[in-house]
Design a protein around this motif. Structure first.
Motif, PDB file in Angstrom:
ATOM      1  N   GLY A  28       0.772  -1.234   0.000  1.00 57.50           N
ATOM      2  CA  GLY A  28       0.000   0.000   0.000  1.00 57.50           C
ATOM      3  C   GLY A  28       0.801   1.280   0.000  1.00 57.50           C
ATOM      4  N   TYR A  29       2.118   1.187  -0.015  1.00 52.72           N
ATOM      5  CA  TYR A  29       2.955   2.385  -0.050  1.00 52.72           C
ATOM      6  C   TYR A  29       3.076   2.846  -1.499  1.00 52.72           C
ATOM      7  CZ  TYR A  29       4.258   0.989   4.662  1.00 52.72           C
ATOM      8  OH  TYR A  29       4.227   0.649   5.985  1.00 52.72           O
ATOM      9  N   GLU A  30       2.848   4.140  -1.741  1.00 56.06           N
ATOM     10  CA  GLU A  30       2.869   4.639  -3.117  1.00 56.06           C
ATOM     11  C   GLU A  30       3.947   5.685  -3.370  1.00 56.06           C
ATOM     12  OE1 GLU A  30      -1.022   5.947  -4.164  1.00 56.06           O
ATOM     13  OE2 GLU A  30      -1.738   3.899  -4.456  1.00 56.06           O
ATOM     14  N   GLN A  31       4.341   6.419  -2.360  1.00 59.05           N
ATOM     15  CA  GLN A  31       5.325   7.487  -2.530  1.00 59.05           C
ATOM     16  C   GLN A  31       6.726   6.921  -2.327  1.00 59.05           C
ATOM     17  OE1 GLN A  31       4.725  10.649  -3.461  1.00 59.05           O
ATOM     18  NE2 GLN A  31       2.573  10.128  -3.671  1.00 59.05           N
ATOM     19  N   ILE A  32       7.278   6.334  -3.393  1.00 55.32           N
ATOM     20  CA  ILE A  32       8.584   5.683  -3.317  1.00 55.32           C
ATOM     21  C   ILE A  32       9.525   6.378  -4.294  1.00 55.32           C
ATOM     22  CG2 ILE A  32       9.838   3.506  -3.576  1.00 55.32           C
ATOM     23  CD1 ILE A  32       7.097   2.102  -3.082  1.00 55.32           C
ATOM     24  N   PHE A  33      10.678   6.759  -3.787  1.00 53.70           N
ATOM     25  CA  PHE A  33      11.680   7.460  -4.586  1.00 53.70           C
ATOM     26  C   PHE A  33      12.969   6.640  -4.566  1.00 53.70           C
ATOM     27  CE2 PHE A  33       8.753  10.408  -2.632  1.00 53.70           C
ATOM     28  CZ  PHE A  33       8.298  11.120  -3.718  1.00 53.70           C
ATOM     29  N   PHE A  34      13.835   6.890  -5.552  1.00 54.60           N
ATOM     30  CA  PHE A  34      15.038   6.070  -5.706  1.00 54.60           C
ATOM     31  C   PHE A  34      16.286   6.923  -5.857  1.00 54.60           C
ATOM     32  CE2 PHE A  34      11.411   3.948  -7.607  1.00 54.60           C
ATOM     33  CZ  PHE A  34      11.398   2.748  -6.923  1.00 54.60           C
ATOM     34  N   ALA A  35      17.384   6.386  -5.335  1.00 51.77           N
ATOM     35  CA  ALA A  35      18.715   6.949  -5.553  1.00 51.77           C
ATOM     36  C   ALA A  35      19.674   5.779  -5.726  1.00 51.77           C
ATOM     37  CB  ALA A  35      19.145   7.815  -4.384  1.00 51.77           C
ATOM     38  N   LYS A  36      20.635   5.939  -6.627  1.00 53.09           N
ATOM     39  CA  LYS A  36      21.590   4.861  -6.906  1.00 53.09           C
ATOM     40  C   LYS A  36      22.763   4.823  -5.943  1.00 53.09           C
ATOM     41  CE  LYS A  36      21.528   6.149 -11.329  1.00 53.09           C
ATOM     42  NZ  LYS A  36      21.993   6.292 -12.700  1.00 53.09           N
ATOM     43  N   ASN A  37      23.030   5.955  -5.292  1.00 55.84           N
ATOM     44  CA  ASN A  37      24.186   6.015  -4.399  1.00 55.84           C
ATOM     45  C   ASN A  37      23.994   7.147  -3.382  1.00 55.84           C
ATOM     46  OD1 ASN A  37      24.931   8.460  -5.778  1.00 55.84           O
ATOM     47  ND2 ASN A  37      25.799   7.174  -7.397  1.00 55.84           N
ATOM     48  N   VAL A  38      24.952   7.267  -2.497  1.00 57.59           N
ATOM     49  CA  VAL A  38      24.859   8.269  -1.438  1.00 57.59           C
ATOM     50  C   VAL A  38      24.842   9.681  -2.016  1.00 57.59           C
ATOM     51  CG1 VAL A  38      26.051   9.243   0.558  1.00 57.59           C
ATOM     52  CG2 VAL A  38      25.938   6.784   0.279  1.00 57.59           C
ATOM     53  N   GLU A  39      25.684   9.933  -2.998  1.00 56.43           N
ATOM     54  CA  GLU A  39      25.749  11.262  -3.585  1.00 56.43           C
ATOM     55  C   GLU A  39      24.395  11.659  -4.178  1.00 56.43           C
ATOM     56  OE1 GLU A  39      28.003   8.829  -4.345  1.00 56.43           O
ATOM     57  OE2 GLU A  39      29.694   9.585  -3.180  1.00 56.43           O
ATOM     58  N   TYR A  42      21.978  12.414  -1.369  1.00 56.97           N
ATOM     59  CA  TYR A  42      22.250  13.724  -0.776  1.00 56.97           C
ATOM     60  C   TYR A  42      21.625  14.833  -1.627  1.00 56.97           C
ATOM     61  CZ  TYR A  42      25.663  12.085   2.697  1.00 56.97           C
ATOM     62  OH  TYR A  42      26.280  11.490   3.760  1.00 56.97           O
ATOM     63  N   LYS A  43      21.787  14.736  -2.943  1.00 55.09           N
ATOM     64  CA  LYS A  43      21.199  15.729  -3.840  1.00 55.09           C
ATOM     65  C   LYS A  43      19.678  15.711  -3.730  1.00 55.09           C
ATOM     66  CE  LYS A  43      24.879  15.734  -7.264  1.00 55.09           C
ATOM     67  NZ  LYS A  43      25.267  15.354  -8.634  1.00 55.09           N
ATOM     68  N   PHE A  44      19.108  14.519  -3.679  1.00 57.66           N
ATOM     69  CA  PHE A  44      17.655  14.376  -3.577  1.00 57.66           C
ATOM     70  C   PHE A  44      17.127  14.998  -2.293  1.00 57.66           C
ATOM     71  CE2 PHE A  44      13.756  12.178  -2.502  1.00 57.66           C
ATOM     72  CZ  PHE A  44      13.051  12.240  -3.693  1.00 57.66           C
ATOM     73  N   LEU A  45      17.856  14.799  -1.206  1.00 57.90           N
ATOM     74  CA  LEU A  45      17.443  15.308   0.098  1.00 57.90           C
ATOM     75  C   LEU A  45      17.825  16.769   0.323  1.00 57.90           C
ATOM     76  CD1 LEU A  45      18.434  12.186   2.201  1.00 57.90           C
ATOM     77  CD2 LEU A  45      16.116  12.930   1.637  1.00 57.90           C
ATOM     78  N   GLY A  46      18.686  17.292  -0.540  1.00 57.59           N
ATOM     79  CA  GLY A  46      19.113  18.678  -0.395  1.00 57.59           C
ATOM     80  C   GLY A  46      20.215  18.851   0.626  1.00 57.59           C
ATOM     81  N   ILE A  47      20.940  17.798   0.923  1.00 60.79           N
ATOM     82  CA  ILE A  47      22.048  17.884   1.878  1.00 60.79           C
ATOM     83  C   ILE A  47      23.243  18.529   1.175  1.00 60.79           C
ATOM     84  CG2 ILE A  47      23.692  16.563   3.277  1.00 60.79           C
ATOM     85  CD1 ILE A  47      21.430  14.502   3.663  1.00 60.79           C
ATOM     86  N   GLY A  48      23.733  19.587   1.759  1.00 60.61           N
ATOM     87  CA  GLY A  48      24.866  20.294   1.174  1.00 60.61           C
ATOM     88  C   GLY A  48      24.451  21.442   0.273  1.00 60.61           C
ATOM     89  N   ASN A  49      23.150  21.620   0.081  1.00 59.00           N
ATOM     90  CA  ASN A  49      22.648  22.760  -0.686  1.00 59.00           C
ATOM     91  C   ASN A  49      21.250  23.109  -0.176  1.00 59.00           C
ATOM     92  OD1 ASN A  49      20.663  21.132  -2.019  1.00 59.00           O
ATOM     93  ND2 ASN A  49      22.229  20.435  -3.443  1.00 59.00           N
ATOM     94  N   ASP A  50      20.649  24.089  -0.767  1.00 59.89           N
ATOM     95  CA  ASP A  50      19.332  24.545  -0.317  1.00 59.89           C
ATOM     96  C   ASP A  50      18.202  24.061  -1.221  1.00 59.89           C
ATOM     97  OD1 ASP A  50      20.461  25.903   1.800  1.00 59.89           O
ATOM     98  OD2 ASP A  50      20.760  27.723   0.617  1.00 59.89           O
ATOM     99  N   ASP A  51      18.457  23.071  -2.065  1.00 59.71           N
ATOM    100  CA  ASP A  51      17.469  22.619  -3.045  1.00 59.71           C
ATOM    101  C   ASP A  51      16.771  21.338  -2.612  1.00 59.71           C
ATOM    102  OD1 ASP A  51      18.230  24.735  -4.644  1.00 59.71           O
ATOM    103  OD2 ASP A  51      19.709  23.554  -5.733  1.00 59.71           O
ATOM    104  N   LYS A  52      16.238  21.329  -1.395  1.00 58.19           N
ATOM    105  CA  LYS A  52      15.537  20.139  -0.922  1.00 58.19           C
ATOM    106  C   LYS A  52      14.313  19.900  -1.792  1.00 58.19           C
ATOM    107  CE  LYS A  52      14.031  17.809   3.204  1.00 58.19           C
ATOM    108  NZ  LYS A  52      13.861  17.870   4.639  1.00 58.19           N
ATOM    109  N   LYS A  53      14.226  18.717  -2.361  1.00 63.30           N
ATOM    110  CA  LYS A  53      13.153  18.415  -3.297  1.00 63.30           C
ATOM    111  C   LYS A  53      11.956  17.747  -2.634  1.00 63.30           C
ATOM    112  CE  LYS A  53      16.302  17.745  -7.145  1.00 63.30           C
ATOM    113  NZ  LYS A  53      16.816  16.818  -8.112  1.00 63.30           N
ATOM    114  N   GLN A  54      12.186  16.920  -1.642  1.00 62.13           N
ATOM    115  CA  GLN A  54      11.109  16.103  -1.104  1.00 62.13           C
ATOM    116  C   GLN A  54      11.348  15.805   0.374  1.00 62.13           C
ATOM    117  OE1 GLN A  54       8.461  14.899  -3.070  1.00 62.13           O
ATOM    118  NE2 GLN A  54       7.584  14.265  -1.156  1.00 62.13           N
TER     119      GLN A  54
END
Length: 64
Positions: A28-39, A42-54
């Motif tokens: 029943g979980y629908e909001q699933i996102f993917f990242a291939k690696n730590v870097e 980090y970009k997806f989460l906005g760590i190290g910059n101010d562009d937090k996406k989700q």
């Protein structure tokens, strides 16, 4: 039943990301996102910059 929670799966193995996503969607979980690696995660989460996406509630990653 749909469960509203944002999940980020971080794994370099495409098949493992797909498998985990399939299991989570079946539960029943629908909001699933993917990242291939730590870097990428980090970009997806906005760590190290101010562009937090989700806002993420749960991160699933493999232990090395």
């Amino acid at each position: 039943m749909v469960i509203i929670i944002n999940i980020l799966i971080v794994d370099d193995d495409k098949d493992m990301r797909l498998l985990l996503s399939t299991y989570l969607k079946a539960e029943g979980y629908e909001q699933i996102f993917f990242a291939k690696n730590v870097e990428e995660s980090y970009k997806f989460l906005g760590i190290g910059n101010d562009d937090k996406k989700q806002d993420i509630d749960l991160i699933i990653l493999k232990q090395i």
